[in-house]
Design an enzyme around this catalytic site. Structure first.
Site, PDB file in Angstrom:
ATOM      1  N   TYR A  23      -7.641   2.920  -4.616  1.00 21.20           N
ATOM      2  CA  TYR A  23      -7.139   3.827  -3.586  1.00 21.20           C
ATOM      3  C   TYR A  23      -8.262   4.147  -2.602  1.00 21.20           C
ATOM      4  CZ  TYR A  23      -3.012   4.937  -6.471  1.00 21.20           C
ATOM      5  OH  TYR A  23      -1.841   4.871  -7.188  1.00 21.20           O
ATOM      6  N   HIS A  78       2.803   1.279   2.680  1.00 17.26           N
ATOM      7  CA  HIS A  78       2.253   1.207   1.317  1.00 17.26           C
ATOM      8  C   HIS A  78       3.377   1.118   0.290  1.00 17.26           C
ATOM      9  CE1 HIS A  78      -0.744   2.669  -1.852  1.00 17.26           C
ATOM     10  NE2 HIS A  78       0.423   2.797  -2.466  1.00 17.26           N
ATOM     11  N   GLU A  79       4.311   2.054   0.363  1.00 14.29           N
ATOM     12  CA  GLU A  79       5.381   2.094  -0.629  1.00 14.29           C
ATOM     13  C   GLU A  79       6.322   0.905  -0.505  1.00 14.29           C
ATOM     14  OE1 GLU A  79       5.233   3.963  -3.132  1.00 14.29           O
ATOM     15  OE2 GLU A  79       3.561   5.121  -2.363  1.00 14.29           O
ATOM     16  N   ASP A 136      -1.524  -1.161  -7.353  1.00 12.27           N
ATOM     17  CA  ASP A 136      -2.520  -0.170  -6.917  1.00 12.27           C
ATOM     18  C   ASP A 136      -3.807  -0.407  -7.700  1.00 12.27           C
ATOM     19  OD1 ASP A 136      -0.998   1.418  -5.013  1.00 12.27           O
ATOM     20  OD2 ASP A 136       0.149   2.150  -6.727  1.00 12.27           O
ATOM     21  N   HIS A 172       5.285  -2.146  -2.340  1.00 12.87           N
ATOM     22  CA  HIS A 172       5.459  -2.098  -3.794  1.00 12.87           C
ATOM     23  C   HIS A 172       6.798  -2.673  -4.242  1.00 12.87           C
ATOM     24  CE1 HIS A 172       1.861  -0.116  -4.989  1.00 12.87           C
ATOM     25  NE2 HIS A 172       2.165   1.091  -4.567  1.00 12.87           N
TER      26      HIS A 172
END
Length: 348
Positions: free
Chosen positions: A314, A298-299, A311, A302
């Site tokens: 969520y 996920h990170e 995002d 980014h």
């Protein structure tokens, strides 16, 4: 004595009135100086007030003004409607996990809370220049209702008008210098061990995701579940993201364990390779849904260098809905990338 029909009507009116009087309510006001010289002095205070007649449990969502994390919480515009560049963080957050961890602010009826925000940590005014700006905080909050469900509530909002001049941005290092081994900041030995395992699992997730995308050139259940209706253009976008993410060496990232927020993790998108781990990360499973390894996917998605996902939503349910309703956003939503990689339960 009133007839039965009249008594019923009166009872209905009373119940309706009680329901109205018991409705939750919030107000939100942004206050600060009329003018600042130097964006480093651009500090505003968001005041959240419970205007209803019931006590509220309000989640400390990093996207809301209750959180001090430098997320994209403010809508800032000049007289022409131009907006400064957002240079803050992108966060993995779960309202349900936060609710379970009691990561919320309790406000009794009439009670207020003030939260100061240093806007220089999240916004760069160089492009839009000096001038007068309107500062309005996000008025969407999430509260835990009487049945322990997380529900949205919108606050009545009041903006601030302020002039900004002088220095219009603070300097921030945009690229991490990665070594061959992970660098740890404020991480105990046990947490370093967990992160080494998570990095290895994330590397496997990234490689497997890229392999799957490369070998599937038409619609599949796994693809359409997380990225929506198949088109070659959107597939190419996803393929590009995973190619870049898989090319990262997770074991050479810098992992910062100093965050105590209720989120899972966050990154500054332009600071490649540095991941800040927060409290929810340490309670997550090693792999599977909303896992440590998945959080790193996920990170990593980014990072601007990896395609720069956002995002939009969520959680698994919201991610599936986004794929169905707006696949163009789904291919740029970080949680959709995470859940595609975690693939739990397994989809073919």
């Amino acid at each position: 004595m009133f007839p039965t029909s009249v008594r019923s009507a009166l009872a209905a009116i009373v119940i309706s009135a009680l329901a109205v009087s018991a409705a939750p309510g919030l107000s939100l006001k942004v206050a600060g100086p009329d003018a600042v010289t130097g964006v480093e002095n651009l500090k505003v205070v968001a005041t959240v007030t419970n205007t209803g007649d019931q006590t509220l449990k309000i989640l400390n969502d990093p996207r809301s003004p209750l959180s001090k994390l430098p997320a994209n919480t403010f809508d800032i515009t000049d007289a022409k409607g131009a907006r400064p560049a957002f240079t803050g963080i992108k966060v993995k957050y779960s309202p349900q996990a936060a609710a379970a961890a009691s990561a919320y602010t309790v406000l009794a009826p009439g009670q207020s809370i003030d939260v100061e925000h240093n806007l220089s940590e999240a916004y760069n005014f160089t492009r839009t220049g000096a001038g007068e700006y309107s500062f309005e905080a996000s008025n969407l909050f999430y509260v835990i209702d009487s049945s322990n469900k997380v529900v949205p509530i919108y606050a009545d909002s009041e903006a601030l008008s302020s002039k900004v001049s002088g220095n219009l941005a603070i300097a921030r290092k945009t690229e991490a210098s990665l070594s061959k081994r992970a660098t740890f900041v404020g991480c105990s030995a046990s947490r370093q061990t967990l992160l080494n395992s998570a990095a290895s699992a994330a590397q496997s997730y990234a490689a497997n995701s890229l392999s799957y995308i490369n070998s599937h050139t038409s619609a599949s259940t796994r693809y359409t579940t997380w990225f929506g209706a198949f088109t070659s253009s959107r597939r190419s976008t996803v393929q590009s993201h995973y190619s870049l993410i898989s090319g990262n060496t997770f074991s050479s990232y810098t992992y910062d364990c100093t965050c105590t927020d209720s989120a899972y993790a966050y990154v500054y998108p332009d600071t490649f390779g540095r991941v800040y781990l927060c409290s929810a990360f340490w309670n997550a499973p090693a792999t599977g849904t909303d896992s440590k390894a998945g959080t790193l996917i996920h990170e990593s998605s980014h990072f601007t260098r990896n395609g720069g996902t956002d995002d939009y939503v969520y959680g698994q349910s919201a991610a599936k809905s986004l794929a169905s309703s707006n696949p163009n956003n789904a291919v740029f939503n970080a949680d959709n990338h995470e859940y595609f990689s975690e693939n739990t339960p397994s989809l073919s």
